[in-house]
Design a protein around this motif. Structure first.
Motif, short mmCIF file in Angstrom:
data_model
loop_
_atom_site.label_atom_id
_atom_site.label_comp_id
_atom_site.label_asym_id
_atom_site.label_seq_id
_atom_site.Cartn_x
_atom_site.Cartn_y
_atom_site.Cartn_z
N SER A 130 0.83 -1.20 0.00
CA SER A 130 0.00 0.00 0.00
C SER A 130 0.87 1.26 0.00
N ALA A 131 1.97 1.22 0.75
CA ALA A 131 2.88 2.37 0.80
C ALA A 131 3.53 2.61 -0.56
N ALA A 132 3.91 1.54 -1.25
CA ALA A 132 4.50 1.68 -2.58
C ALA A 132 3.51 2.27 -3.57
N TYR A 175 -7.61 9.89 3.97
CA TYR A 175 -7.96 8.96 5.04
C TYR A 175 -8.28 7.62 4.39
N VAL A 176 -7.44 6.64 4.67
CA VAL A 176 -7.62 5.31 4.08
C VAL A 176 -7.97 4.33 5.19
N LEU A 177 -8.61 3.24 4.81
CA LEU A 177 -8.97 2.22 5.78
C LEU A 177 -7.71 1.56 6.33
N ARG A 178 -7.64 1.47 7.63
CA ARG A 178 -6.48 0.84 8.26
C ARG A 178 -6.32 -0.60 7.77
N LYS A 179 -7.42 -1.30 7.60
CA LYS A 179 -7.34 -2.70 7.18
C LYS A 179 -6.78 -2.85 5.77
N SER A 180 -6.94 -1.80 4.94
CA SER A 180 -6.38 -1.86 3.58
C SER A 180 -4.86 -1.78 3.60
N TRP A 181 -4.31 -1.34 4.72
CA TRP A 181 -2.86 -1.29 4.91
C TRP A 181 -2.38 -2.40 5.84
#
Length: 373
Positions: A130-132, A175-181
């Motif tokens: 997700s960070a990439a 703001y992204v879903l924590r679970k997606s990361w």
């Protein structure tokens, strides 16, 4: 008549070990013994020295620059030597900050350096993926977005440098879903669930390793919300140094990742910048070995109290490091800005001018000889 290092040391403390070698306590770090600081007064450039404890070494010019904070030309004048043409005072700042080797006289308390750095603790694979993807999105408009260009070029970096070193621009809070990361949801003190992760607006700085993007830090702009810090580290980022450059190059230790990227750029990829983020709390085993393997190690901590604390830790972890702080400014980025500001000040070098100057001074034969002694 030319002077040498002994001319500036108390004669009662330094005893002759041979006709060409003297020993006494180190005036830079205090020394663990009364004869750990070796002086060879007959060598060129005002003699040569080596401390067996802190590792400081060099010729007479370097000694006065290290101990008294003199510029190159001031040290030459004190030794009655003729300065070499074209040499700037880039080795240490003249009267701007009197840096010395680590010593308790600074009154700065720093935590002990771990004898064996631990391996880095990396985020989960979902976080790194997700960070990439986030970094790639933040780098997509580096050459077309006026806001992104202003943010990057305002740091004297080119879009190409930003792309190569892992820097991008996030134009708005996300703001992204924590679970997606790959992160679990949290529960606030009032019992409400926290399901989202903040990726704030600002200059995105990615720390990359072979595994991928392992850390994200956002340099927030000055118009950020009052409660938001200048540097925002994205949750669960690995706490490791930022590296701009490859193995096998001379390494310059700095505090700021943006300064590390500027070093890489202005040296045309002939120097590697490693940002230890001030107190070096995130030094991991791989980065420690990377730094240790450098053919030449320089250090440019900030010219402030925090920089003095940083230098104590850096010099304890890497005794071979040669202190080469910025000239006439707090750090290398500020020095570069001051060098380009009108009216031009010829005593302040750009980073492009600073790099070959400090490399030449650190690589002089007298320095190499004393390191091998």
């Amino acid at each position: 008549m030319n002077k040498n290092i002994l001319s500036f040391l108390p004669a009662e403390l330094f005893k002759a070990k041979s006709p060409h070698e003297y020993a006494g306590p180190c005036p830079l770090c205090g020394g663990a013994t009364k004869d750990g600081f070796i002086v060879w007064p007959d060598r060129p450039h005002g003699g040569a020295f080596l401390c067996r404890k802190c590792g400081a070494s060099g010729d007479g010019i370097a000694f006065l620059m290290k101990r008294d904070g003199l510029s190159y030309r001031e040290a030459c004048e004190a030794l009655s030597l003729e300065p070499r043409r074209g040499t700037t005072s880039a080795f240490t700042p003249s009267r701007h900050a009197a840096y010395r080797a680590a010593q308790t006289a600074h009154g700065v308390k720093v935590p002990p350096v771990p004898s064996t750095p631990e391996p880095a603790v990396l985020p989960c694979h979902k976080w790194m993926d997700s960070a990439a993807a986030f970094l790639a999105d933040c780098q997509r408009d580096l050459e077309t977005s006026p806001e992104a260009l202003l943010a990057v070029c305002g740091r004297f970096l080119t879009p190409y440098t930003a792309q190569c070193t892992g820097i991008g621009w996030n134009p708005a809070d996300r703001y992204v879903l924590r679970k997606s990361w790959g992160l679990p949801d949290l529960t606030e003190q009032d019992g409400k669930p926290r399901t989202k992760l903040l990726l704030p607006r600002g200059l995105v700085i990615a720390t990359r390793r072979r595994a991928g993007v392992v850390a994200l830090t956002v340099r927030c702009p000055n118009d950020r919300p009052e409660s938001r810090p200048k540097y925002w580290q994205v949750k669960e980022s690995s706490n490791v140094p930022f590296v701009a450059g490859r193995a096998g190059l001379p390494v310059v230790l700095v505090e700021s990742a943006l300064d590390a990227a500027l070093l890489w750029q202005e040296s045309f990829n002939t120097v590697c910048g490693v940002a230890l983020m001030g107190n070096m709390k995130g030094l991991d085993a791989d980065t420690h070995n990377f730094i240790q393997s450098a053919p030449l190690l320089l250090a440019a901590p900030d010219n402030d109290e925090g920089g003095r604390a940083a230098w104590q830790r850096w010099s304890a972890a890497f005794p071979q490091a040669i202190l080469t702080p910025a000239v006439g400014a707090k750090d290398l980025g500020d020095m570069h800005r001051a060098a380009l500001a009108w009216p031009l000040n010829p005593d302040i070098p750009t980073v492009m001018e600073w790099v070959p100057s400090v490399l030449a001074l650190a690589s002089r034969p007298s320095n190499a000889y004393t390191l091998a002694a």
